[in-house]
Design a protein around this motif. Structure first.
Motif, PDB file in Angstrom:
ATOM      1  N   ALA A 128      25.486  12.464 -29.480  1.00  0.00           N
ATOM      2  CA  ALA A 128      25.456  12.075 -28.194  1.00  0.00           C
ATOM      3  C   ALA A 128      23.985  11.517 -27.206  1.00  0.00           C
ATOM      4  O   ALA A 128      24.468  11.429 -25.983  1.00  0.00           O
ATOM      5  CB  ALA A 128      25.117  14.166 -27.879  1.00  0.00           C
ATOM      6  N   PHE A 263      19.404  10.239 -22.089  1.00  0.00           N
ATOM      7  CA  PHE A 263      19.489  11.589 -22.528  1.00  0.00           C
ATOM      8  C   PHE A 263      18.469  12.608 -23.343  1.00  0.00           C
ATOM      9  O   PHE A 263      17.984  11.830 -23.731  1.00  0.00           O
ATOM     10  CB  PHE A 263      20.736  11.704 -23.334  1.00  0.00           C
ATOM     11  CG  PHE A 263      21.864  10.588 -22.854  1.00  0.00           C
ATOM     12  CD1 PHE A 263      22.426  11.494 -21.908  1.00  0.00           C
ATOM     13  CD2 PHE A 263      22.762   9.666 -23.529  1.00  0.00           C
ATOM     14  CE1 PHE A 263      23.824  10.990 -21.705  1.00  0.00           C
ATOM     15  CE2 PHE A 263      22.982   9.216 -23.085  1.00  0.00           C
ATOM     16  CZ  PHE A 263      24.325   9.882 -21.802  1.00  0.00           C
ATOM     17  N   VAL A 265      19.343  15.527 -25.665  1.00  0.00           N
ATOM     18  CA  VAL A 265      20.088  16.290 -26.028  1.00  0.00           C
ATOM     19  C   VAL A 265      19.922  17.271 -26.920  1.00  0.00           C
ATOM     20  O   VAL A 265      18.321  17.325 -27.707  1.00  0.00           O
ATOM     21  CB  VAL A 265      20.626  15.199 -27.110  1.00  0.00           C
ATOM     22  CG1 VAL A 265      21.736  15.576 -28.139  1.00  0.00           C
ATOM     23  CG2 VAL A 265      20.698  13.990 -26.618  1.00  0.00           C
ATOM     24  N   ASP A 275      27.173  25.580 -23.139  1.00  0.00           N
ATOM     25  CA  ASP A 275      27.192  24.853 -21.985  1.00  0.00           C
ATOM     26  C   ASP A 275      26.250  26.306 -20.918  1.00  0.00           C
ATOM     27  O   ASP A 275      26.085  26.268 -19.934  1.00  0.00           O
ATOM     28  CB  ASP A 275      28.650  24.674 -21.213  1.00  0.00           C
ATOM     29  CG  ASP A 275      29.149  23.721 -21.061  1.00  0.00           C
ATOM     30  OD1 ASP A 275      28.022  22.814 -21.812  1.00  0.00           O
ATOM     31  OD2 ASP A 275      30.388  23.556 -21.013  1.00  0.00           O
ATOM     32  N   LEU A 278      23.173  25.271 -21.926  1.00  0.00           N
ATOM     33  CA  LEU A 278      22.934  24.015 -20.410  1.00  0.00           C
ATOM     34  C   LEU A 278      22.758  23.889 -19.168  1.00  0.00           C
ATOM     35  O   LEU A 278      21.893  24.033 -18.452  1.00  0.00           O
ATOM     36  CB  LEU A 278      23.966  23.234 -21.506  1.00  0.00           C
ATOM     37  CG  LEU A 278      23.820  21.935 -20.883  1.00  0.00           C
ATOM     38  CD1 LEU A 278      22.416  21.488 -21.938  1.00  0.00           C
ATOM     39  CD2 LEU A 278      24.950  20.827 -21.279  1.00  0.00           C
ATOM     40  N   ARG A 282      19.220  23.504 -17.048  1.00  0.00           N
ATOM     41  CA  ARG A 282      19.686  22.030 -15.713  1.00  0.00           C
ATOM     42  C   ARG A 282      19.031  22.317 -14.694  1.00  0.00           C
ATOM     43  O   ARG A 282      18.461  21.087 -14.224  1.00  0.00           O
ATOM     44  CB  ARG A 282      21.688  21.318 -16.472  1.00  0.00           C
ATOM     45  CG  ARG A 282      20.811  20.296 -15.258  1.00  0.00           C
ATOM     46  CD  ARG A 282      22.879  19.843 -15.806  1.00  0.00           C
ATOM     47  NE  ARG A 282      23.240  19.517 -16.410  1.00  0.00           N
ATOM     48  CZ  ARG A 282      23.918  19.359 -17.083  1.00  0.00           C
ATOM     49  NH1 ARG A 282      25.031  20.899 -17.097  1.00  0.00           N
ATOM     50  NH2 ARG A 282      24.696  19.147 -18.686  1.00  0.00           N
ATOM     51  N   LYS A 298      19.867  12.327 -18.815  1.00  0.00           N
ATOM     52  CA  LYS A 298      21.073  13.433 -18.319  1.00  0.00           C
ATOM     53  C   LYS A 298      20.882  14.841 -19.499  1.00  0.00           C
ATOM     54  O   LYS A 298      20.007  13.486 -20.722  1.00  0.00           O
ATOM     55  CB  LYS A 298      22.414  13.684 -18.607  1.00  0.00           C
ATOM     56  CG  LYS A 298      22.629  12.584 -17.335  1.00  0.00           C
ATOM     57  CD  LYS A 298      22.702  13.553 -15.524  1.00  0.00           C
ATOM     58  CE  LYS A 298      22.695  12.192 -14.526  1.00  0.00           C
ATOM     59  NZ  LYS A 298      22.130  12.940 -13.486  1.00  0.00           N
ATOM     60  N   ARG A 300      21.940  16.852 -22.667  1.00  0.00           N
ATOM     61  CA  ARG A 300      23.220  17.010 -23.385  1.00  0.00           C
ATOM     62  C   ARG A 300      23.310  17.783 -24.971  1.00  0.00           C
ATOM     63  O   ARG A 300      22.300  18.006 -24.826  1.00  0.00           O
ATOM     64  CB  ARG A 300      23.994  15.835 -23.727  1.00  0.00           C
ATOM     65  CG  ARG A 300      24.590  14.696 -22.325  1.00  0.00           C
ATOM     66  CD  ARG A 300      25.073  13.479 -23.441  1.00  0.00           C
ATOM     67  NE  ARG A 300      25.305  12.998 -22.229  1.00  0.00           N
ATOM     68  CZ  ARG A 300      26.420  11.919 -22.708  1.00  0.00           C
ATOM     69  NH1 ARG A 300      26.584  11.032 -23.962  1.00  0.00           N
ATOM     70  NH2 ARG A 300      27.160  11.231 -21.870  1.00  0.00           N
ATOM     71  N   THR A 303      26.207  16.685 -30.758  1.00  0.00           N
ATOM     72  CA  THR A 303      28.130  16.503 -31.080  1.00  0.00           C
ATOM     73  C   THR A 303      27.761  16.415 -32.381  1.00  0.00           C
ATOM     74  O   THR A 303      29.259  16.905 -32.752  1.00  0.00           O
ATOM     75  CB  THR A 303      28.542  15.571 -30.105  1.00  0.00           C
ATOM     76  OG1 THR A 303      27.947  14.029 -30.701  1.00  0.00           O
ATOM     77  CG2 THR A 303      28.264  15.420 -28.415  1.00  0.00           C
TER      78      THR A 303
END
Lengths: 323, 323
Positions: A128, A263, A265, A275, A278, A282, A298, A300, A303
């Motif tokens: 990510a 990022f 992560v 999510d 997340l 956020r 950001k 994230r 992954t």
């Protein structure tokens, strides 16, 4: 030189994962074996050497074809001397010499770092982190670990503790942590932390949420159960997840305000909530970072999953060939 | 090459300070002039060029003898393009081109960064940072700025906001900051923040402390007055300083937990309170860092004072010649 390969080793308490990668981070071969922690973990390093040599023979490859071996490990790592101490899930209580022994046994240069730093490098390189120069990684597992890449380099700090995001203080009057101080992020946002928050909030909760009933019935609960119930709308579980993601969002916001990475992560078992976690995190994050960070840093989800370890371990070889 | 010199320029709203240094950081010449902010600050860059050229002629030195000019400036810096925007105390509202113009005017390579980052480099190189690879600097002035050197490099983050320690959130429900969010460290631990905390605490305070009387009488107070009264034992002033140093100690603790620098160096006007502030801040700091950081990351007062600017600016030249 450009045809050289790298070996990544992800040493854990249950298994040892191996991979052969190109210098560009592509996995070409992978295998794994169980970790034999008997006899104070004294079989582990010989097992790693034998496994590497066996597979090189199998693939008809020579030590000269490798730029290096990188390994991520639990415990306290002295990366300059290539030693490890206090990796209790490996039964390594005393000082162990992976670099000395593995270089002697394979004739390939060897680099080592702790597992959270290595996972950070992996997510940054092939996951990510989009190979950005500024990436912070936090792993929410049984505990909370982290790793920071800043200006293209993995940070260690003066005594190896840079990136210990699990011990950021989110409440000076909070729960006592295993580290001896109070209110560490780990006490509320690790897998065990989520359960602790759930138990505490259940005591004050008067309704009939399913999570409350389960706890009152003495059922074993996990952070996964808490998140699953919250996703179903369980009132108590939702309140628990809100509190946890508030703490996490605030801690990550201050990392954002301090480091302004591209990022942050989030990986580890708790991040399987995806999510749902997340988005809540956020919200608090964005409320607590200043405008330039809000626009440019950001959050994230990781992954790479399990592969972060071997990929990041392999990238230690590149990291150490920089200067 | 080894006989080359560096020029450091510390551009402020009141004065511009210049110094010629050796590559080892020793100041050989220094001078300064007033900042002429008239006509939208359009005289500033020509003044800098003329002053440098005039002094080089005076000392009979040539542009080739210099590895570079480094400059610290207020405002938002694009260090790659060498431009500045929004330096309101210079009247630079529009984009300004110091690198383009100063290189053309002096024929010496030019490097620029913001004033807090430059002061961090200065304290790290020749001040309290002992030239360590991991040093965080925080400056407590009218606002709060900061700069982070990690693994030997000044951090900028993805969009130039790394080190914005003034905007670390210490209380999500705290005072509104000029940045638009709530509870920034700057709202309570800058010079204006200390006064704000004093006014608020005075409202709830029922005793007859001198600080209370002064505020009730409508006297102008400053953070210096608050610290001086606290040193004399004034009850309200002591409570104010305790609260301020608690916030500061917690914010710095989390920088310690995240970055594990050798030193966190405290500078700026408020730090003139010296050990009185440092000791109180350290108490909260040590309570909120985990053991390895407590042992290895130390709080220190800045030692360079006004010279941090020119010295740090000069070191930008070295910093940019690293890769």
């Amino acid at each position: 030189m450009e045809d050289q390969k790298i070996i990544g080793v992800d040493l854990g308490g249950t298994s040892i994962k191996f991979a052969i990668l190109t210098m560009e981070g592509e996995i070409q071969q992978r295998w794994s074996q169980q970790t034999n922690i008997l006899d104070e973990g004294s079989h582990i390093i010989p097992d790693i050497i034998e496994s590497i040599n066996h597979h090189l023979a199998l693939y008809d490859m020579k030590p000269e074809q490798f730029a290096g071996i990188g390994m991520g490990t639990p415990g306290s790592v002295d990366r300059h001397n290539g030693t490890v101490i206090g990796a209790f899930n490996l039964n390594w209580k005393q000082l162990v010499y992976p670099k000395r022994d593995i270089e002697a046994g394979t004739h390939i240069p060897f680099y080592i770092d702790n597992d959270a730093n290595v996972a950070a490098l992996g997510e940054r390189w092939e996951g990510a982190g989009d190979n950005q120069d500024d990436v912070t990684f936090v792993t929410l597992g049984t505990g909370i670990g982290g790793g920071i890449i800043a200006d293209g380099r993995l940070l260690h700090g003066v005594s190896g503790s840079a990136g210990e995001i699990g011990h950021v203080t989110i409440d000076p009057n909070g729960y006592l942590c295993t580290c001896g101080k109070h209110g560490c992020l780990e006490t509320v946002a690790s897998a065990t932390g989520v359960v602790r928050v759930a138990r505490d909030m259940a005591e004050e909760y008067a309704g009939d949420a399913k999570l409350k009933v389960m706890l009152d019935d003495g059922e074993e609960i996990s952070s996964k159960i808490v998140f699953d119930l919250a996703k179903e709308g369980d009132q108590l579980a939702t309140a628990v997840v809100d509190r946890v993601s508030n703490y996490l969002g605030l801690a990550l916001a201050n990392i954002g305000n301090t480091l302004n990475p591209a990022f942050i992560v989030i990986g580890g078992g708790v991040s399987a909530a995806g999510d749902f976690l997340l988005d809540k995190t956020r919200k608090t994050f964005e409320a607590n970072v200043f405008p330039n960070v809000r626009e440019n840093t950001k959050l994230r989800l990781a992954t790479l999953g399990n592969e972060a370890g071997v990929i990041g371990a392999a990238s230690l070889v590149l990291e150490n060939n920089k200067d």
